[in-house]
Design an enzyme around this catalytic site. Structure first.
Site, PDB file in Angstrom:
ATOM      1  N   ALA A   1      41.844  53.541  62.706  1.00 14.12           N
ATOM      2  CA  ALA A   1      41.524  52.825  63.950  1.00 14.12           C
ATOM      3  C   ALA A   1      41.461  53.777  65.132  1.00 14.12           C
ATOM      4  CB  ALA A   1      42.567  51.751  64.198  1.00 14.12           C
TER       5      ALA A   1
ATOM      6  N   ARG B   1      28.805  53.432  69.354  1.00 15.06           N
ATOM      7  CA  ARG B   1      27.642  52.548  69.295  1.00 15.06           C
ATOM      8  C   ARG B   1      27.817  51.278  70.127  1.00 15.06           C
ATOM      9  NH1 ARG B   1      27.673  53.301  62.820  1.00 15.06           N
ATOM     10  NH2 ARG B   1      29.772  54.011  63.371  1.00 15.06           N
TER      11      ARG B   1
ATOM     12  N   GLY C   1      36.556  62.576  62.150  1.00 12.93           N
ATOM     13  CA  GLY C   1      35.999  61.876  60.996  1.00 12.93           C
ATOM     14  C   GLY C   1      37.055  61.172  60.167  1.00 12.93           C
ATOM     15  N   THR C   2      36.572  60.291  59.278  1.00 14.76           N
ATOM     16  CA  THR C   2      37.484  59.465  58.472  1.00 14.76           C
ATOM     17  C   THR C   2      38.321  60.326  57.518  1.00 14.76           C
ATOM     18  OG1 THR C   2      35.567  59.024  57.061  1.00 14.76           O
ATOM     19  CG2 THR C   2      36.197  57.305  58.604  1.00 14.76           C
TER      20      THR C   2
ATOM     21  N   GLU D   1      25.947  58.961  52.891  1.00 16.82           N
ATOM     22  CA  GLU D   1      25.868  58.244  54.169  1.00 16.82           C
ATOM     23  C   GLU D   1      24.407  57.948  54.501  1.00 16.82           C
ATOM     24  OE1 GLU D   1      28.555  57.075  56.079  1.00 16.82           O
ATOM     25  OE2 GLU D   1      29.443  57.599  54.159  1.00 16.82           O
TER      26      GLU D   1
ATOM     27  N   ASN E   1      29.298  51.268  50.272  1.00 16.76           N
ATOM     28  CA  ASN E   1      30.718  51.601  50.376  1.00 16.76           C
ATOM     29  C   ASN E   1      31.288  50.799  51.536  1.00 16.76           C
ATOM     30  OD1 ASN E   1      33.222  52.917  50.634  1.00 16.76           O
ATOM     31  ND2 ASN E   1      32.314  54.396  52.061  1.00 16.76           N
TER      32      ASN E   1
ATOM     33  N   ASN F   1      51.586  22.723  98.926  1.00 14.75           N
ATOM     34  CA  ASN F   1      52.749  23.369  98.308  1.00 14.75           C
ATOM     35  C   ASN F   1      53.010  24.759  98.864  1.00 14.75           C
ATOM     36  OD1 ASN F   1      50.310  24.161  97.147  1.00 14.75           O
ATOM     37  ND2 ASN F   1      51.292  24.753  95.232  1.00 14.75           N
TER      38      ASN F   1
END
Ligand code: UD1
Ligand code: CA
Length: 455
Positions: free
Chosen positions: A2, A8, A72-73, A150, A165, A382
């Site tokens: 995360a 994007r 990167g992942t 990819e 994937n 009030n």
């Protein structure tokens, strides 16, 4: 995972905090994860706007890993190496794919363990695989995977592959960290791709397999606003379907926005273009008419909410009638069988059983008893510019139209307030209070005026 920015989305808000179904993407993924393993074994890898992401998800009890630079992942998993040292296997989830279910994660884990694999990917056949990594297999029948390519690097024939994937994996911790050093950044993004572990492990003669989910709808990722809208719509429709299954009538589900945690009892009718948000709970046999936006509110049984009402953190007792066009602000507590009509605004009030305020009224910081009638145009004053003060209206009081009640003030039980009165002092029980100028009549005045004009 995360830690990404979400380039994007072109947004200041980190991607995983963008909401679908009324909750951040990451909150959905964490909810699924913590139903598979205990929260203390769930690690959120955060990086971009880490503190914001942490603050939004800390309450779930998961732990955090900081990936200061997002390379990167594959790099995300490198950062987690020390923390994972004590585990045999690690399930890796993408923080931006919120439709995933605990059942599917469980299946993936079991498949991985049965296959004794070093890496198991969750794959899915999509009608439109554009944008996703494609799974390269030796042949269609074998579970074995050759690699993942990819979208940006895929050849034309590879782009035709519909098996994608999903971004969910299970790894043997030993195999992962024994080989993660082989990852390189020699690709279009110059990043370490976790997906390259498939090829790396295969070359190291380790078993890499994929388990294809029969529910491809669960793996969709939200990288763009269009994808987020699509996921949001799917979640909302699923929520409506679930409610309908439970006995709720929803006329036109595609137009209703109902958050995941909202509860509605059977025999309640939801008309088109209604938003029910947050922790809202609605009882049985209610009717919520069009264009109402209701957040974090509790609505009893048999309540009618007429078109165009806005409610926030309010409570409405059974059989009450609200609207059209009522605005209930936080702390409004409307009693059983009470009526609030058009252009009535309430804030931090208690309105007793069967009391009515039907037209053009502001009631704030007030305690109002049962059987009270609040005339059209009544205002509780009030606020004196410095502090808020309370108005107390006891049972059975009749407040005439256009009354101005200057707080702090108390209207005793059963008293009457004459129309257009400005009430600045307490009114004793059963009395009539008049606080207005006496009417003067000048007979013939208008006739004389007109005659003078004609000359
Ligand atoms: C990734 C997969 C792709 C797959 C798709 C499924 C890679 C290289 N590609 O692509 O094969 O089809 O998911 O949705 O993995 N993140 C980090 N740190 C980083 C980079 C990303 O934590 O340094 C997080 C992101 O916040 C996100 C997740 O990892 O939650 C996936 O990253 P993202 O950039 O969305 O990958 P995709 O391009 O969708
Ligand atoms: Ca993604």
């Amino acid at each position: 995972m995360a830690a990404g920015k979400g380039t994007r989305l072109k947004s200041q808000l980190p991607k995983v905090l963008h909401e679908v179904g009324g909750k951040p993407l990451l909150a959905h993924v964490i909810a699924a994860a913590t139903r598979v393993v205990p929260a203390k074994d769930v690690y959120a890898i955060i990086g971009h706007e880490a503190e914001r992401v942490r603050a939004a998800t800390e309450h779930t009890g998961v732990r955090f890993v900081l990936q200061t630079e997002q390379r990167g992942t594959g790099h995300a998993l490198m950062v987690a190496q020390d923390l994972l040292a004590g585990y045999d296997h690690v399930i890796v989830l993408s923080g931006d794919a919120p439709l995933i279910t605990p059942e599917t994660i469980g299946h993936l884990r079991n498949f991985h363990l049965e296959e004794q694999a070093a890496m198991t990917l969750l794959s899915a056949d999509l009608d439109d695989p554009t944008g996703y990594g494609r799974v390269l297999r030796k042949n269609a029948r074998s579970a074995d995977v050759q690699g993942v390519v990819e979208e940006k690097s895929a050849s034309a024939p590879q782009k035709k592959i519909r098996e994608i994937n999903s971004g969910f994996y299970v790894f043997s911790v030993k195999a992962l960290y024994g080989n993660i050093g082989q990852l390189s950044t020699a690709n279009v993004h110059g990043e370490y791709y976790l997906t390259d572990m498939a090829e790396v492990l295969r070359k190291a003669r380790q078993r890499v397999v994929a388990w294809k989910t029969p529910n491809p709808g669960e793996v969709l990722g939200g990288n763009t606003h269009a994808e987020l809208a699509d996921i949001d719509q799917k979640m909302r429709l699923a929520k409506c379907r679930q409610l309908m299954e439970e006995g709720v009538t929803i006329f036109y589900p595609a137009t209703c926005v109902i958050d995941a945690d909202v509860q509605i009892a059977p025999d309640t009718v939801i008309e088109p273009y209604v938003q029910l948000l947050g922790k809202t709970r609605v009882g049985t046999a209610c009717r919520i008419r069009s264009y109402c936006v209701i957040r974090d509110s509790e609505i009893g049984d048999g309540v009618s909410i007429l078109p165009g009402c806005v409610m926030d953190d309010a409570r409405v007792g059974s059989s009450a009638i609200i609207g059209p066009y009522s605005r209930l602000r936080p702390g409004s507590d409307i009693g059983e069988g009470a009526h609030l009509g058009n252009f009535v605004e309430t804030k931090k009030i208690k309105l007793g059983k069967g009391s009515k305020a039907n037209h053009l009224t502001y009631l704030g910081d007030a305690e109002i008893g049962a059987g009270v009638n609040i005339g059209a145009g009544t205002i509780t004053c009030n606020y004196d510019g410095v502090a808020k003060h309370k108005t107390v209206i006891e049972d059975g009081v009749f407040v005439g139209s256009d009354a101005t009640l200057v707080a702090p003030v108390r209207l005793g039980k059963g008293s009457y307030i004459g129309a257009a009165s400005c009430i600045t002092e307490d009114v004793p029980e059963d009395s009539l209070a008049l606080g207005r100028a006496r009417q003067a009549v000048k007979e013939g005045w208008a006739r004389e005026k007109r005659a003078a004009r004609k000359k």
